[in-house]
Design a protein around this motif. Structure first.
Motif, PDB file in Angstrom:
ATOM      1  N   GLY A 128      50.121  36.621  48.354  1.00 54.39           N
ATOM      2  CA  GLY A 128      50.593  36.630  46.962  1.00 54.39           C
ATOM      3  C   GLY A 128      49.525  37.016  46.015  1.00 54.39           C
ATOM      4  O   GLY A 128      49.896  37.007  44.731  1.00 54.39           O
ATOM      5  N   VAL A 129      48.434  37.055  46.333  1.00 55.50           N
ATOM      6  CA  VAL A 129      47.052  37.315  45.329  1.00 55.50           C
ATOM      7  C   VAL A 129      46.538  38.459  45.527  1.00 55.50           C
ATOM      8  O   VAL A 129      46.514  38.795  46.636  1.00 55.50           O
ATOM      9  CB  VAL A 129      46.100  36.043  45.393  1.00 55.50           C
ATOM     10  N   ALA A 130      46.332  39.103  44.446  1.00 50.63           N
ATOM     11  CA  ALA A 130      45.319  40.339  44.640  1.00 50.63           C
ATOM     12  C   ALA A 130      44.004  39.941  44.593  1.00 50.63           C
ATOM     13  O   ALA A 130      43.352  39.910  43.630  1.00 50.63           O
ATOM     14  CB  ALA A 130      45.659  41.530  43.324  1.00 50.63           C
ATOM     15  N   TRP A 131      43.373  39.860  45.833  1.00 46.63           N
ATOM     16  CA  TRP A 131      42.151  39.092  45.968  1.00 46.63           C
ATOM     17  C   TRP A 131      41.053  40.082  45.254  1.00 46.63           C
ATOM     18  O   TRP A 131      39.997  39.455  44.909  1.00 46.63           O
ATOM     19  CB  TRP A 131      41.815  38.676  47.441  1.00 46.63           C
ATOM     20  N   ASP A 132      40.842  41.124  45.538  1.00 42.45           N
ATOM     21  CA  ASP A 132      39.900  42.032  44.892  1.00 42.45           C
ATOM     22  C   ASP A 132      40.223  42.072  43.421  1.00 42.45           C
ATOM     23  O   ASP A 132      38.892  42.077  42.720  1.00 42.45           O
ATOM     24  CB  ASP A 132      40.144  43.751  45.496  1.00 42.45           C
ATOM     25  N   ARG A 133      41.231  41.907  43.015  1.00 40.88           N
ATOM     26  CA  ARG A 133      41.192  41.616  41.383  1.00 40.88           C
ATOM     27  C   ARG A 133      40.679  40.345  41.082  1.00 40.88           C
ATOM     28  O   ARG A 133      40.050  40.146  40.003  1.00 40.88           O
ATOM     29  CB  ARG A 133      42.605  41.844  41.013  1.00 40.88           C
ATOM     30  N   LEU A 134      41.017  39.208  41.815  1.00 40.07           N
ATOM     31  CA  LEU A 134      40.440  38.059  41.434  1.00 40.07           C
ATOM     32  C   LEU A 134      39.001  38.057  41.431  1.00 40.07           C
ATOM     33  O   LEU A 134      38.450  37.434  40.761  1.00 40.07           O
ATOM     34  CB  LEU A 134      41.098  37.031  42.501  1.00 40.07           C
ATOM     35  N   LEU A 135      38.461  38.760  42.610  1.00 35.82           N
ATOM     36  CA  LEU A 135      37.082  38.673  42.793  1.00 35.82           C
ATOM     37  C   LEU A 135      36.386  39.594  41.488  1.00 35.82           C
ATOM     38  O   LEU A 135      35.416  38.973  40.777  1.00 35.82           O
ATOM     39  CB  LEU A 135      36.620  39.475  43.899  1.00 35.82           C
ATOM     40  N   PHE A 136      36.708  40.469  41.066  1.00 31.78           N
ATOM     41  CA  PHE A 136      36.511  41.319  39.785  1.00 31.78           C
ATOM     42  C   PHE A 136      36.480  40.226  38.624  1.00 31.78           C
ATOM     43  O   PHE A 136      35.642  40.189  37.963  1.00 31.78           O
ATOM     44  CB  PHE A 136      37.443  42.304  39.553  1.00 31.78           C
ATOM     45  N   SER A 137      37.536  39.742  38.585  1.00 31.96           N
ATOM     46  CA  SER A 137      37.567  38.411  37.183  1.00 31.96           C
ATOM     47  C   SER A 137      36.638  37.416  37.608  1.00 31.96           C
ATOM     48  O   SER A 137      36.111  37.098  36.370  1.00 31.96           O
ATOM     49  CB  SER A 137      39.090  37.917  37.441  1.00 31.96           C
ATOM     50  N   ALA A 138      36.410  36.978  38.712  1.00 33.88           N
ATOM     51  CA  ALA A 138      35.453  36.035  38.870  1.00 33.88           C
ATOM     52  C   ALA A 138      34.065  36.401  38.499  1.00 33.88           C
ATOM     53  O   ALA A 138      33.311  35.843  37.888  1.00 33.88           O
ATOM     54  CB  ALA A 138      35.650  35.438  40.478  1.00 33.88           C
ATOM     55  N   LYS A 139      33.716  37.719  38.876  1.00 35.87           N
ATOM     56  CA  LYS A 139      32.564  38.204  38.526  1.00 35.87           C
ATOM     57  C   LYS A 139      32.410  38.431  36.841  1.00 35.87           C
ATOM     58  O   LYS A 139      31.345  38.243  36.333  1.00 35.87           O
ATOM     59  CB  LYS A 139      32.200  39.412  39.314  1.00 35.87           C
ATOM     60  N   GLU A 140      33.551  38.719  36.335  1.00 36.96           N
ATOM     61  CA  GLU A 140      33.315  39.064  34.927  1.00 36.96           C
ATOM     62  C   GLU A 140      33.445  37.429  34.179  1.00 36.96           C
ATOM     63  O   GLU A 140      32.597  37.405  33.334  1.00 36.96           O
ATOM     64  CB  GLU A 140      35.090  39.517  34.458  1.00 36.96           C
ATOM     65  N   SER A 141      33.827  36.327  34.912  1.00 34.30           N
ATOM     66  CA  SER A 141      33.509  35.113  34.242  1.00 34.30           C
ATOM     67  C   SER A 141      32.323  34.695  34.342  1.00 34.30           C
ATOM     68  O   SER A 141      31.635  34.009  33.454  1.00 34.30           O
ATOM     69  CB  SER A 141      34.579  34.181  35.052  1.00 34.30           C
ATOM     70  N   THR A 142      31.834  35.037  35.620  1.00 33.83           N
ATOM     71  CA  THR A 142      30.293  34.724  35.939  1.00 33.83           C
ATOM     72  C   THR A 142      29.440  35.305  34.931  1.00 33.83           C
ATOM     73  O   THR A 142      28.103  34.837  34.287  1.00 33.83           O
ATOM     74  CB  THR A 142      29.889  35.288  37.266  1.00 33.83           C
ATOM     75  N   TYR A 143      29.559  36.634  34.524  1.00 37.36           N
ATOM     76  CA  TYR A 143      28.728  37.242  33.767  1.00 37.36           C
ATOM     77  C   TYR A 143      28.706  36.788  32.200  1.00 37.36           C
ATOM     78  O   TYR A 143      28.065  36.590  31.624  1.00 37.36           O
ATOM     79  CB  TYR A 143      28.993  38.685  33.643  1.00 37.36           C
ATOM     80  N   LYS A 144      29.994  36.493  31.893  1.00 38.33           N
ATOM     81  CA  LYS A 144      30.335  35.752  30.625  1.00 38.33           C
ATOM     82  C   LYS A 144      29.690  34.631  30.232  1.00 38.33           C
ATOM     83  O   LYS A 144      29.177  34.101  29.342  1.00 38.33           O
ATOM     84  CB  LYS A 144      31.802  35.891  30.157  1.00 38.33           C
ATOM     85  N   ALA A 145      29.607  33.708  31.534  1.00 38.36           N
ATOM     86  CA  ALA A 145      28.932  32.410  31.432  1.00 38.36           C
ATOM     87  C   ALA A 145      27.514  32.438  31.431  1.00 38.36           C
ATOM     88  O   ALA A 145      26.996  31.745  30.807  1.00 38.36           O
ATOM     89  CB  ALA A 145      29.596  31.624  32.616  1.00 38.36           C
TER      90      ALA A 145
END
Length: 223
Positions: A128-145
């Motif tokens: 039920g989760v688009a895990w590749d998209r979630l990984l992309f989002s988590a990397k974006e959050s990492t870079y922003k932090a």
């Protein structure tokens, strides 16, 4: 403080400096720009900070008021901002994306071979989760932090994301020297993720909060 909206209200006030930033943008860009700043001002008001323009700082990152750490994000059907006092929080990174697979070919640009193998396993066990998209989002959050603390841009290969499908958390292990917080270097960040559906739109959202003060015990001290 977090403020979020699922639609663009009409006639959002922009300060002249803000309006000038998007005067040549298409209507969709102007609307999302205005709405996410409305979210930011709402979140800042929760900290007792009066409204004012939110302009771009270095590399296009938001320039927050002194003493504030924050992050903004927008995707189809969702806009949000998160802010905190720097006395308690060193930095914040948030990101939201559609809960759908990345465009063809993008996954290989974003994920390492090891991450892709993990994504394949997660897709089988939790479809039920688009895990590749979630990984992309988590990397974006990492870079922003990390950017406000490190002052440098990061590549997708600069961290490895390990999602936990049961707890709604993820770890972000940095492959470059991490930010120094409270006199210690932080090489692993911990974030949260969630999926949601609003008016037929599905999205995934991720957030990392880097506490002020001493780094977590799991972080390596390389100073």
């Amino acid at each position: 403080m977090i403020a979020e909206l699922f639609a663009d209200p009409p006639d959002i006030h922009l300060y002249p400096e803000e309006a000038d930033m998007v005067k040549r943008a298409v209507d969709k860009r102007r609307r999302e720009f205005a709405t996410v700043r409305l979210c930011a001002r709402t979140a800042l008001a929760g900290l007792g900070i009066p409204p004012g323009p939110i302009l771009h700082g270095p590399e296009g990152a938001p320039a927050w008021p002194e003493g504030v750490a924050g992050s903004m994000t927008h995707c189809p059907g969702y806009r949000a901002a998160a802010v905190a006092r720097t006395a308690a929080v060193a930095s914040v990174g948030i990101d939201a994306e559609p809960n759908s697979a990345l465009p063809r070919g993008i996954e290989r640009m974003v994920a390492s071979p090891g991450e892709r193998r993990a994504l394949d396993r997660l897709t089988l066990s939790h479809p039920g989760v688009a895990w590749d998209r979630l990984l992309f989002s988590a990397k974006e959050s990492t870079y922003k932090a990390c950017f406000p603390l490190m002052g440098r841009l990061m590549d997708f290969s600069d961290c490895t994301i390990t999602p936990d499908p049961e707890s709604g958390t993820f770890s972000s292990s940095l492959h470059v020297p991490g930010p120094v917080v409270g006199g210690r270097r932080v090489d692993t960040l911990t974030g949260q993720w969630r999926t949601a559906t609003r008016e037929g739109v599905e999205y995934v959202a991720t957030m990392i909060v880097v506490p002020a003060g001493p780094a977590p015990a799991a972080s390596a001290d390389r100073s």
